[in-house]
Write a protein that holds these residues in place. Structure first.
Motif, short mmCIF file in Angstrom:
data_model
loop_
_atom_site.label_atom_id
_atom_site.label_comp_id
_atom_site.label_asym_id
_atom_site.label_seq_id
_atom_site.Cartn_x
_atom_site.Cartn_y
_atom_site.Cartn_z
N GLN A 56 0.84 -1.19 0.00
CA GLN A 56 0.00 0.00 0.00
C GLN A 56 0.88 1.24 0.00
N ALA A 57 0.36 2.31 -0.58
CA ALA A 57 1.13 3.55 -0.67
C ALA A 57 1.45 4.12 0.70
N THR A 58 0.56 3.91 1.66
CA THR A 58 0.78 4.47 3.00
C THR A 58 1.97 3.83 3.70
N GLU A 59 2.35 2.63 3.27
CA GLU A 59 3.47 1.95 3.93
C GLU A 59 4.80 2.64 3.66
N THR A 60 4.89 3.35 2.56
CA THR A 60 6.14 4.04 2.23
C THR A 60 5.92 5.56 2.19
N SER A 61 4.95 6.02 2.95
CA SER A 61 4.69 7.46 3.04
C SER A 61 5.30 8.01 4.32
N LEU A 62 5.52 9.30 4.34
CA LEU A 62 6.08 9.96 5.52
C LEU A 62 4.94 10.60 6.30
N VAL A 63 4.79 10.18 7.55
CA VAL A 63 3.76 10.75 8.41
C VAL A 63 4.33 12.01 9.07
N VAL A 64 3.71 13.14 8.81
CA VAL A 64 4.17 14.42 9.37
C VAL A 64 3.35 14.72 10.62
N PRO A 65 3.99 14.81 11.78
CA PRO A 65 3.24 15.07 13.03
C PRO A 65 2.43 16.36 12.96
N PHE A 66 1.23 16.30 13.52
CA PHE A 66 0.32 17.44 13.65
C PHE A 66 -0.31 17.88 12.33
N PHE A 67 0.01 17.20 11.24
CA PHE A 67 -0.62 17.51 9.95
C PHE A 67 -1.27 16.22 9.43
N LYS A 68 -2.56 16.08 9.70
CA LYS A 68 -3.24 14.82 9.45
C LYS A 68 -3.32 14.46 7.97
N ASP A 69 -3.38 15.45 7.11
CA ASP A 69 -3.59 15.18 5.69
C ASP A 69 -2.31 15.26 4.87
N VAL A 70 -1.17 15.38 5.54
CA VAL A 70 0.10 15.46 4.83
C VAL A 70 0.80 14.11 4.90
N LEU A 71 0.78 13.37 3.79
CA LEU A 71 1.41 12.05 3.72
C LEU A 71 2.20 11.93 2.42
N PRO A 72 3.33 12.62 2.31
CA PRO A 72 4.10 12.57 1.06
C PRO A 72 4.63 11.17 0.79
N GLN A 73 4.52 10.73 -0.45
CA GLN A 73 5.02 9.43 -0.86
C GLN A 73 6.54 9.52 -1.06
N LEU A 74 7.27 8.62 -0.42
CA LEU A 74 8.73 8.69 -0.43
C LEU A 74 9.37 7.92 -1.58
N GLY A 75 8.72 6.87 -2.03
CA GLY A 75 9.34 6.04 -3.06
C GLY A 75 10.61 5.39 -2.54
N LEU A 76 11.65 5.39 -3.38
CA LEU A 76 12.93 4.79 -2.97
C LEU A 76 13.58 5.55 -1.83
N PHE A 77 13.20 6.81 -1.65
CA PHE A 77 13.76 7.60 -0.56
C PHE A 77 13.35 7.02 0.80
N TYR A 78 12.32 6.16 0.80
CA TYR A 78 11.90 5.47 2.02
C TYR A 78 13.05 4.66 2.61
N ILE A 79 13.83 4.04 1.73
CA ILE A 79 14.97 3.24 2.20
C ILE A 79 15.99 4.13 2.89
N VAL A 80 16.23 5.32 2.32
CA VAL A 80 17.20 6.25 2.90
C VAL A 80 16.72 6.73 4.28
N ILE A 81 15.45 7.12 4.35
CA ILE A 81 14.89 7.61 5.61
C ILE A 81 14.95 6.52 6.68
N THR A 82 14.55 5.31 6.31
CA THR A 82 14.56 4.20 7.26
C THR A 82 15.97 3.88 7.72
N TYR A 83 16.90 3.96 6.79
CA TYR A 83 18.31 3.70 7.13
C TYR A 83 18.80 4.68 8.20
N PHE A 84 18.58 5.96 7.96
CA PHE A 84 19.06 6.96 8.92
C PHE A 84 18.30 6.87 10.24
N ALA A 85 17.03 6.50 10.19
CA ALA A 85 16.25 6.36 11.42
C ALA A 85 16.81 5.23 12.29
#
Length: 232
Positions: free
Chosen positions: A154-183
């Motif tokens: 699902q698209a939500t699995e690789t989206s970025l959840v922005v705190p306090f902004f309920k409708d902001v869910l940018p799709q990360l694509g391959l950048f999801y791997i980078v974000i997860t790595y640094f996290a």
């Protein structure tokens, strides 16, 4: 594990349905880990003291930290044991994120064990040198990040959840791997860096674990996740 057993027993007695509720299983998981820690903790500490396995404090830190030299270390064995037992007993083992979490905890636990082994057995206060620690942290993080990305449905699995902004869910694509790595790499180092130079990081660990537990509960609860607009 017990969730599957409860599901099977439900056909004989509907009362077992109570184990399908996340809140109950979260409480039982906490109690299981707590009871294990209270029972095995003193035994482990006494065993470590008998084997003279204690913390070696770096001599370039504050002088006040030197008094902690000899404090029983390798307490991560107890923490990992409690986490694995309570999770395997009460978590939904059909959830891939449960297994991803256990893999990360177990793998980083091995890295931590090697670090403690070098400190305790070899009496090297620096433990596992930084480049090797970072290398294995990176390998673990990349394996998990890639696996989660490749298995996403699902698209939500690789989206970025922005705190306090309920409708902001940018799709990360391959950048999801980078974000997860640094996290993963960042958080695996953050507690020790916060705690300082003596290597006894239990208080920051408690604070971080509590925060992550709250986040995990909110995302796992269908009502809270729907209200907060975060992926369930």
């Amino acid at each position: 594990m017990l969730v599957w057993l409860a599901e099977y027993l439900t056909q004989y007695y509907s009362g077992f349905n109570v184990f399908s509720y996340l809140t109950l299983r979260a409480i039982l998981g906490i109690l299981t880990a707590l009871m294990m820690s209270l029972y095995f903790g003193p035994k482990l500490i006494r065993a470590l003291q008998r084997m003279q396995i204690g913390q070696t404090v770096r001599d370039d830190g504050p002088q006040s930290h030197l008094s902690k030299s000899g404090t029983p270390t390798m307490g991560g064995l107890l923490i990992l044991g409690a986490i694995f037992t309570s999770t395997l007993l009460w978590a939904d083992l059909s959830n891939k994120y449960v297994w991803a979490t256990l893999f990360v905890i177990g793998s980083l636990g091995i890295v931590g064990f090697i670090d403690d082994y070098r400190k305790v057995i070899r009496k090297d206060p620096k433990g596992l040198i930084a480049k090797w620690k970072y290398f294995w942290q990176s390998v673990i993080a990349l394996v998990v990040a890639t696996a989660l990305y490749m298995s996403s449905t699902q698209a939500t699995e690789t989206s970025l959840v922005v705190p306090f902004f309920k409708d902001v869910l940018p799709q990360l694509g391959l950048f999801y791997i980078v974000i997860t790595y640094f996290a993963l790499v960042g958080t695996s180092n953050a507690v020790n860096l916060t705690d300082g130079l003596d290597g006894l990081a239990i208080v920051p660990t408690i604070l971080v674990a509590a925060a992550l537990a709250i986040i995990a509960y909110l995302t796992g609860n269908i009502n809270f996740s729907a209200y907060l607009h975060i992926p369930h």
